[in-house]
Structure formats: C-alpha cells, structure tokens
Design an enzyme around this catalytic site. Sequence first.
Site, short mmCIF file in Angstrom:
data_model
loop_
_atom_site.label_atom_id
_atom_site.label_comp_id
_atom_site.label_asym_id
_atom_site.label_seq_id
_atom_site.Cartn_x
_atom_site.Cartn_y
_atom_site.Cartn_z
N CYS A 1 -9.83 -3.05 0.86
CA CYS A 1 -11.09 -3.42 1.52
C CYS A 1 -11.08 -3.07 2.99
O CYS A 1 -12.11 -3.08 3.64
CB CYS A 1 -11.39 -4.90 1.33
SG CYS A 1 -10.17 -5.97 2.09
N CYS B 1 -8.47 -12.32 -0.39
CA CYS B 1 -8.75 -12.64 1.01
C CYS B 1 -7.85 -13.79 1.47
O CYS B 1 -7.37 -13.80 2.61
CB CYS B 1 -10.21 -13.01 1.20
SG CYS B 1 -11.36 -11.94 0.30
FE1 FES Z 1 -10.88 -7.93 1.77
FE2 FES Z 1 -12.01 -10.22 1.83
S1 FES Z 1 -12.81 -8.43 0.97
S2 FES Z 1 -10.16 -9.68 2.74
#
Ligand code: FES
Length: 127
Positions: free
Chosen positions: A35, A104
């Site tokens: 991400c 996360c």
């Molecule tokens: Fe990557 Fe939340 S989407 S840390």
Amino acid sequence: MALYSEKVMDHFRNPRNLGVIEDADGVGEVGNAKCGDIMKMYLKIEDDTIQDVKFETFGCASAIASSSMATELIKGQPVSKAMELTNQAVAEALDGLPDYKLHCSVLAEEAIKSALEDYESKKNKTE
Ligand code: FES
C-alpha cells in the site's frame, strides 16, 4: 454496519501522540510495500520505561488510528511490555478493524519493535 468503529474514527480524527521526539532514544520506521504506507515511531526511554512516544504516519485511516492507539498502549509501560505488543492487541483496543485493514495494525506493531531494537542497539554501544 459502519466500516470503522467509533474508536478508529476517533483516533483517526484526533490522533494521540502525533509528532516527533527530537532526542529520541529509539526510532523505528517501517513501511508496507503493497500500500506504500509508512510509519515512524519515536521513543523516549528512562529506567527501562517508555516515558514518551510519538509517531508520524503517512498512510490510511486505520494506520493512523493504529499508531495512535499503539502509542497509548505502550506509554508508561516497561520496555518488556512494549516488546510484547501485538497487532491483535492494537486492533482489539480499536474495537476491531476490517480484515483487509489488519495489516495496518501490523505496521504499528512492527514500528514499535523496530524503535525498541534501535534503542537496544544504541544502549549496547554505550555500555
Ligand atoms: Fe496500508 Fe493501511 S492500507 S497501512
């Protein structure tokens, strides 16, 4: 059902311990390659206790909420306790995260561990 719990929203909108500690005893930075989110933790440690902790997170709402909650969970705790903090504990303290957002909270666990490792390695050098 709402995507995020009220606690997640609260810590996202109103993060605790946001910022930098200039003379930190341990700093850890981790990222998630998928991400692209990045989390940085700063620790002030005295007498083997987390006296202060601050974070900077460039990431999604759950990453910000997770770092905020994680700092609250370890502040004032002995180093050994902080070392045991798991991402599950962070997610539970937030009243849960959606499955696809659990990584996360893993970032928060890893950032704290990395800052603690930095602290330990600095300590070993000065001893
Ligand atoms: Fe990557 Fe939340 S989407 S840390």
